[in-house]
Design an enzyme around this catalytic site. Structure first.
Site, PDB file in Angstrom:
ATOM      1  N   GLN A 170       0.797  -1.227   0.000  1.00 15.24           N
ATOM      2  CA  GLN A 170       0.000   0.000   0.000  1.00 15.24           C
ATOM      3  C   GLN A 170       0.832   1.281   0.000  1.00 15.24           C
ATOM      4  O   GLN A 170       0.297   2.374   0.178  1.00 15.24           O
ATOM      5  CB  GLN A 170      -0.995   0.023   1.168  1.00 15.24           C
ATOM      6  CG  GLN A 170      -2.023  -1.107   1.126  1.00 15.24           C
ATOM      7  CD  GLN A 170      -2.768  -1.152  -0.198  1.00 15.24           C
ATOM      8  OE1 GLN A 170      -3.414  -0.182  -0.592  1.00 15.24           O
ATOM      9  NE2 GLN A 170      -2.687  -2.278  -0.896  1.00 15.24           N
ATOM     10  N   LYS A 224     -25.859  24.769  20.829  1.00  9.76           N
ATOM     11  CA  LYS A 224     -25.755  23.379  21.269  1.00  9.76           C
ATOM     12  C   LYS A 224     -24.743  23.262  22.401  1.00  9.76           C
ATOM     13  O   LYS A 224     -23.733  23.954  22.438  1.00  9.76           O
ATOM     14  CB  LYS A 224     -25.368  22.457  20.113  1.00  9.76           C
ATOM     15  CG  LYS A 224     -23.977  22.694  19.534  1.00  9.76           C
ATOM     16  CD  LYS A 224     -23.720  21.788  18.357  1.00  9.76           C
ATOM     17  CE  LYS A 224     -22.340  22.058  17.759  1.00  9.76           C
ATOM     18  NZ  LYS A 224     -22.083  21.265  16.554  1.00  9.76           N
TER      19      LYS A 224
END
Length: 335
Positions: free
Chosen positions: A47, A203
């Site tokens: 990879q 919030k």
């Protein structure tokens, strides 16, 4: 200012559809074919990323098109390795076009023993040989100051304003909503563009990913609310905010989000939410589930990025693209 020779585009694997669309728009604007430089960006078996550029780029004005979205680490490394390949191939100038700048949410130390990853990534980009960055809606505008190279930060709000004015014919009952106090400046900017009032959802977060309490600041009774934000990740906050707005008397809730990260259960939450629509840009390559969602719509950014790239190449103003009057003709017939 004299221009360099023709601009050349090269793309990583993060968002090939957007890169192709940008090349097509540049071809349309210039009346000549602008293609992507022939290269391969592949993986070894372990990879590791391998890059090979098949065309001569010596003395060229190169633009690397690569969002650092999921998988963020792979896409970031592709960007850095492509930049290194171009620098070692004697490109005259390398500009990174990063529609979605990942790691931007870690822009300050909120607790002890935490990193400022946005600064680290900025250092890596500059060290790789990139001389300029073009991005859109950075999570925090101060990230521009993390770079020791020029950064052009485009805004989605002019495009969103054009889309809203096209979709919402009667603007008398439209209200723009910021989903938190930190996003008020962004929401206010859009509200000014469409001449609409502004409300805020305050919030209280106990810990990341959990919302303890939400309060609406402003009267949304009978309003068609448009929530504006830069990033939607798991959509938990967004869907909860939509519910709170409906509970407070809003007639409809729509959302305009620049970067649709939409990870985990996001698409399912949005599909089942009280939101009538979610509009995102194509800064991140949308998977099939997002494209097929009935209440998610994608607006293109290729016209804006193509013009910005040409302006950088020409040495002309990029900030002119912040104005609706400038983007209007570019997006005519698209939105």
């Amino acid at each position: 200012m004299p221009t360099l020779i023709e601009p050349k585009l090269i793309s990583g694997n993060a968002n090939l559809p957007l890169a192709t669309a940008i090349a097509k728009r540049m071809s349309l604007y210039r009346g000549m074919t602008v293609g992507l430089v022939n290269a391969r960006v592949e993986r070894f078996n372990d990879q590791e990323i391998f890059v090979e550029v098949y065309e001569n780029v010596r003395g060229e004005d190169m633009f690397i098109l690569q969002s650092t979205s999921n998988p963020a680490n792979d896409n970031l490394m592709e960007l850095l390795i492509m930049a290194d390949a171009l620098r070692r191939s004697s490109a005259a100038r390398i500009t990174a076009v990063i529609p979605y700048f990942g790691y931007a949410r870690q822009d300050r130390r909120t607790k002890a023993r935490t990193p400022i990853t946005a600064k680290l990534v900025a250092n890596m980009i500059a060290e790789a040989g990139i001389e300029r960055v073009l991005t859109m809606d950075l999570h925090a505008t101060q990230i521009q100051g993390f770079f020791d190279i020029p950064v052009d930060n485009l805004y989605a709000s002019p495009v969103f304003a054009l889309d809203i004015l096209n979709q919402f014919k009667d603007m008398s009952d439209v209200m723009v909503v910021s989903p938190d106090v930190g996003g008020v400046a962004r929401a206010r900017e859009l509200a000014k563009r469409i001449n609409a009032p502004l409300s805020i959802v305050d919030k209280r977060r106990e810990k990341a990913g959990e919302i303890a309490e939400m309060t609406v600041i402003g009267d949304v009774t009978g309003k068609r609310c448009i929530i504006v934000d830069d990033i939607c990740d798991t959509a938990g906050t967004l869907c909860k905010a939509a519910e709170v707005l409906i509970e407070n008397g809003a007639s409809e809730v729509h959302s305009y989000i620049t970067h649709g990260v939409l990870s985990g259960p996001a698409v399912e939450r949005i599909t089942n939410s009280v939101m009538k629509s979610l509009v995102i840009t194509d800064s991140i390559n949308a998977p099939e589930a997002v494209r097929n969602a009935p209440n998610i719509r994608i607006v293109p950014t290729a016209p804006m990025f193509a013009q910005a790239i040409l302006n950088i190449w020409n040495g002309t103003s990029v900030s002119s693209l912040f104005e609706t009057e400038t983007l209007g003709p570019i997006y005519e017939g698209i939105l």
